[in-house]
Design a protein around this motif. Structure first.
Motif, PDB file in Angstrom:
ATOM      1  N   LEU A  45       0.470  -1.391  -0.099  1.00 27.87           N
ATOM      2  CA  LEU A  45      -0.233  -0.011   0.076  1.00 27.87           C
ATOM      3  C   LEU A  45       0.923   1.234   0.263  1.00 27.87           C
ATOM      4  CD1 LEU A  45      -2.780  -1.047   2.813  1.00 27.87           C
ATOM      5  CD2 LEU A  45      -2.599  -1.387   0.219  1.00 27.87           C
ATOM      6  N   LYS A  46       2.147   0.866   0.630  1.00 26.22           N
ATOM      7  CA  LYS A  46       2.580   2.091   1.113  1.00 26.22           C
ATOM      8  C   LYS A  46       3.680   2.441  -0.471  1.00 26.22           C
ATOM      9  CE  LYS A  46       4.708   5.527   3.777  1.00 26.22           C
ATOM     10  NZ  LYS A  46       3.685   6.777   4.127  1.00 26.22           N
ATOM     11  N   ILE A  50       3.805   6.179  -2.320  1.00 26.48           N
ATOM     12  CA  ILE A  50       4.300   7.073  -2.870  1.00 26.48           C
ATOM     13  C   ILE A  50       5.146   7.004  -4.145  1.00 26.48           C
ATOM     14  CG2 ILE A  50       4.982   7.014  -0.146  1.00 26.48           C
ATOM     15  CD1 ILE A  50       7.349   4.734  -1.506  1.00 26.48           C
ATOM     16  N   TYR A  51       5.331   6.000  -4.996  1.00 25.71           N
ATOM     17  CA  TYR A  51       4.653   6.049  -6.264  1.00 25.71           C
ATOM     18  C   TYR A  51       4.901   7.643  -7.034  1.00 25.71           C
ATOM     19  CZ  TYR A  51       4.939   4.829 -10.924  1.00 25.71           C
ATOM     20  OH  TYR A  51       6.134   4.837 -12.471  1.00 25.71           O
ATOM     21  N   LEU A  58      13.120   7.559 -11.197  1.00 25.70           N
ATOM     22  CA  LEU A  58      13.323   6.756 -11.324  1.00 25.70           C
ATOM     23  C   LEU A  58      14.019   5.870 -12.709  1.00 25.70           C
ATOM     24  CD1 LEU A  58      10.204   4.699  -9.910  1.00 25.70           C
ATOM     25  CD2 LEU A  58      12.429   4.113  -9.138  1.00 25.70           C
ATOM     26  N   ARG A  59      15.141   5.192 -12.950  1.00 26.54           N
ATOM     27  CA  ARG A  59      15.247   4.876 -14.363  1.00 26.54           C
ATOM     28  C   ARG A  59      14.151   4.725 -15.396  1.00 26.54           C
ATOM     29  NH1 ARG A  59      18.380   0.639 -14.360  1.00 26.54           N
ATOM     30  NH2 ARG A  59      17.888  -0.187 -13.257  1.00 26.54           N
ATOM     31  N   ILE A 114       9.682  12.131   0.808  1.00 29.78           N
ATOM     32  CA  ILE A 114       9.059  11.265   1.194  1.00 29.78           C
ATOM     33  C   ILE A 114       9.081  10.782   2.396  1.00 29.78           C
ATOM     34  CG2 ILE A 114       7.688   9.938  -0.992  1.00 29.78           C
ATOM     35  CD1 ILE A 114      10.220   7.619  -0.265  1.00 29.78           C
ATOM     36  N   ASP A 115       8.304  10.152   4.205  1.00 27.84           N
ATOM     37  CA  ASP A 115       9.202   9.484   5.311  1.00 27.84           C
ATOM     38  C   ASP A 115       9.092   7.947   5.144  1.00 27.84           C
ATOM     39  OD1 ASP A 115       5.769   8.706   5.670  1.00 27.84           O
ATOM     40  OD2 ASP A 115       5.304   9.919   7.166  1.00 27.84           O
TER      41      ASP A 115
END
Length: 189
Positions: A45-46, A50-51, A58-59, A114-115
């Motif tokens: 879910l995280k 955050i995606y 990201l590459r 992000i945390d």
């Protein structure tokens, strides 16, 4: 082996030394092997959450892999893992200017975006946790690509449990870690 609460812990995490040596291995654990990083259900879910924030780090290959497979996968055995790029690199892997593999999630964390640092299995490595109905097994995972980390740990005299202290506290809590330190002190006598 010894018991701490609802965990059975291998003495290897006290007796063996380990300090990641990224200059030697170049982050091979993130790009070698046949599977992605193990994930807990809550972490799936995280990752979805955050995606969008992690995506710019990201590459293009990682983005393509995640957009094709999802932010996580479920294996034939029902295990949850990070997706891979063409069966090799973790989809969340990025590289620094020395071609050392790094985690895009951790980079977003380090930049304050992000945390959440990264999946707990990555944070704990070389410790692996196997959950059973009544307890969790806490073991050292020996992998030859980490021989340089074992050598550096021995040179610096850093036992595994101290190297992954932050991750063990994150996973099991501060009181659990304090009890682990007591066991370690007893074993060293």
């Amino acid at each position: 082996m010894f018991q701490l609460g609802k965990t059975i812990v291998s003495e290897d995490i006290i007796e063996k030394e380990f300090v990641c040596n990224l200059s030697a291995c170049k982050g091979a654990c993130c790009i070698d092997g046949e599977a992605g990083a193990p994930l807990e259900e809550s972490e799936t879910l995280k990752l979805k959450e955050i995606y969008p924030i992690v995506k710019p780090y990201l590459r293009k290959e990682g983005i393509a892999s995640i957009e094709q497979q999802g932010t996580h996968i479920k294996t034939e055995n029902g295990e949850l893992e990070t997706p891979l790029i063409d069966g090799a690199d973790c989809a969340y892997v990025i590289f620094d200017n020395k071609r050392t593999a790094m985690c895009a999630i951790e980079e977003a964390y380090n930049q304050g975006d992000i945390d959440w640092k990264k999946p707990i299995s990555c944070h704990l490595y070389p410790v692996r946790v196997q959950n059973y109905t009544e307890f969790s097994a806490v073991n050292y995972h020996k992998w030859e690509i980490c021989d340089d980390a074992c050598a550096l740990g021995k040179e610096l005299q850093v036992p595994i449990y101290k190297f992954v202290k932050e991750a063990l506290i994150r996973k099991f809590g501060k009181n659990w870690y304090i009890e682990l330190e007591k066991v370690a002190a007893t074993l060293k006598k």
